[in-house]
Enzyme design. Sequence first.
Site, PDB file in Angstrom:
ATOM      1  N   ASP A   8     -63.341 -38.327   9.708  1.00 18.90           N
ATOM      2  CA  ASP A   8     -62.055 -39.461   9.631  1.00 18.90           C
ATOM      3  C   ASP A   8     -61.465 -40.372   8.808  1.00 18.90           C
ATOM      4  O   ASP A   8     -62.109 -40.550   8.154  1.00 18.90           O
ATOM      5  CB  ASP A   8     -61.094 -39.509  11.482  1.00 18.90           C
ATOM      6  CG  ASP A   8     -62.222 -41.195  11.674  1.00 18.90           C
ATOM      7  OD1 ASP A   8     -62.479 -41.477  11.208  1.00 18.90           O
ATOM      8  OD2 ASP A   8     -62.067 -40.901  13.200  1.00 18.90           O
ATOM      9  N   CYS A  65     -67.143 -41.300  11.764  1.00 18.11           N
ATOM     10  CA  CYS A  65     -66.366 -41.590  12.113  1.00 18.11           C
ATOM     11  C   CYS A  65     -66.175 -43.093  12.462  1.00 18.11           C
ATOM     12  O   CYS A  65     -67.058 -43.555  11.601  1.00 18.11           O
ATOM     13  CB  CYS A  65     -65.391 -40.695  13.362  1.00 18.11           C
ATOM     14  SG  CYS A  65     -66.478 -40.995  15.326  1.00 18.11           S
ATOM     15  N   THR A  67     -67.181 -44.852  14.989  1.00 16.85           N
ATOM     16  CA  THR A  67     -68.249 -45.728  16.403  1.00 16.85           C
ATOM     17  C   THR A  67     -69.589 -44.194  16.228  1.00 16.85           C
ATOM     18  O   THR A  67     -70.107 -44.422  16.763  1.00 16.85           O
ATOM     19  CB  THR A  67     -68.030 -45.197  17.492  1.00 16.85           C
ATOM     20  OG1 THR A  67     -66.939 -44.237  18.220  1.00 16.85           O
ATOM     21  CG2 THR A  67     -66.651 -46.142  17.803  1.00 16.85           C
ATOM     22  N   HIS A  98     -87.535 -34.274  17.957  1.00 15.69           N
ATOM     23  CA  HIS A  98     -87.682 -33.823  19.687  1.00 15.69           C
ATOM     24  C   HIS A  98     -86.791 -33.274  19.527  1.00 15.69           C
ATOM     25  O   HIS A  98     -86.611 -32.524  20.718  1.00 15.69           O
ATOM     26  CB  HIS A  98     -87.949 -35.187  20.515  1.00 15.69           C
ATOM     27  CG  HIS A  98     -89.577 -36.152  20.286  1.00 15.69           C
ATOM     28  ND1 HIS A  98     -89.198 -37.099  20.857  1.00 15.69           N
ATOM     29  CD2 HIS A  98     -90.314 -35.429  19.419  1.00 15.69           C
ATOM     30  CE1 HIS A  98     -91.112 -37.287  21.169  1.00 15.69           C
ATOM     31  NE2 HIS A  98     -91.349 -36.414  19.900  1.00 15.69           N
ATOM     32  N   HIS A 133     -91.080 -29.794  22.454  1.00 17.25           N
ATOM     33  CA  HIS A 133     -89.504 -29.709  22.899  1.00 17.25           C
ATOM     34  C   HIS A 133     -88.744 -28.581  22.396  1.00 17.25           C
ATOM     35  O   HIS A 133     -87.563 -28.876  22.482  1.00 17.25           O
ATOM     36  CB  HIS A 133     -89.659 -30.831  21.305  1.00 17.25           C
ATOM     37  CG  HIS A 133     -90.550 -31.478  21.861  1.00 17.25           C
ATOM     38  ND1 HIS A 133     -90.880 -32.930  22.495  1.00 17.25           N
ATOM     39  CD2 HIS A 133     -91.587 -32.068  20.728  1.00 17.25           C
ATOM     40  CE1 HIS A 133     -91.089 -33.822  21.752  1.00 17.25           C
ATOM     41  NE2 HIS A 133     -91.899 -33.279  21.365  1.00 17.25           N
TER      42      HIS A 133
HETATM   43  C1  RB5 Z   1     -60.369 -43.829  14.786  1.00 19.65           C
HETATM   44  O1  RB5 Z   1     -59.577 -45.025  15.425  1.00 19.65           O
HETATM   45  C2  RB5 Z   1     -61.636 -44.036  15.687  1.00 19.65           C
HETATM   46  O2  RB5 Z   1     -61.732 -43.604  17.082  1.00 19.65           O
HETATM   47  C3  RB5 Z   1     -62.511 -43.419  15.577  1.00 19.65           C
HETATM   48  O3  RB5 Z   1     -62.618 -42.886  14.057  1.00 19.65           O
HETATM   49  C4  RB5 Z   1     -63.695 -42.577  16.319  1.00 19.65           C
HETATM   50  O4  RB5 Z   1     -64.117 -44.090  16.332  1.00 19.65           O
HETATM   51  C5  RB5 Z   1     -63.657 -42.025  17.630  1.00 19.65           C
HETATM   52  O5  RB5 Z   1     -64.484 -41.747  18.050  1.00 19.65           O
END
Ligand code: RB5
Length: 154
Positions: A8, A65, A67, A98, A133
Site C-alpha cells: 500500500d 503495508c 505494519t 514449519h 508439520h
Molecule cells: C495505512 O495507514 C495502514 O493502516 C496500513 O499500511 C497497515 O498498517 C494496515 O495494517
Amino acid sequence: MKLAIGNDHAAVEMKKEIQKYLEEQGVEVVNVGTDSTESFDYPIAGYKVGKLVSEGKVDGGIAICGTGIGISLAANKVKGVRACACSEPYSAEMSKRHNNANVICFGARVIGIETAKQIVDAWKNAKFEGGRHERRVAMITEIEETGKLKAAED
Ligand code: RB5
C-alpha cells in the site's frame, strides 16, 4: 523463481527496494502494489498477491503495508494462502520450514530495509520440512476448506 509483490501507500519505497534487491538476484518479480504514495487500500494488494499465489502463477508472494498486519489478513482470506507477518528473520525462516508460508509480510513502518531484506532471504531460501508439520498444515487447510477440524471434535 517468480514472486509477486504487493504494497500500500505506506510501503512504496520499501517495495521498490525489495523488488530491485530480488531482481539483482535473478528473481522475476510481479508488482501488483501501488507505486504512488496516495492513500491505497491494502486489502487490494493483499488479495492480488494471494490470488497469484493461489492460482500457482508465482512461486510465492511478498506483501508489505505499514505494519504487515492488514495486508497479511487480506492475503490469508484467499484460498490456499498461508501469509505470515514477521518482523525478524528467524520467524520468517520458520514460517517456511514449519508452516509452509507461501506469502511473507512485513511492515515498512516497523522495520528497516536491511531487516526486510534478511526476512525475504530467510523465507525465500528456507524449505518446508514436511513430516509432522505436514499434518499440522493439513489441519489448517481442513479448517479453511470445511470450516471444521475433525481432530478438535469431542
Ligand atoms: C495505512 O495507514 C495502514 O493502516 C496500513 O499500511 C497497515 O498498517 C494496515 O495494517
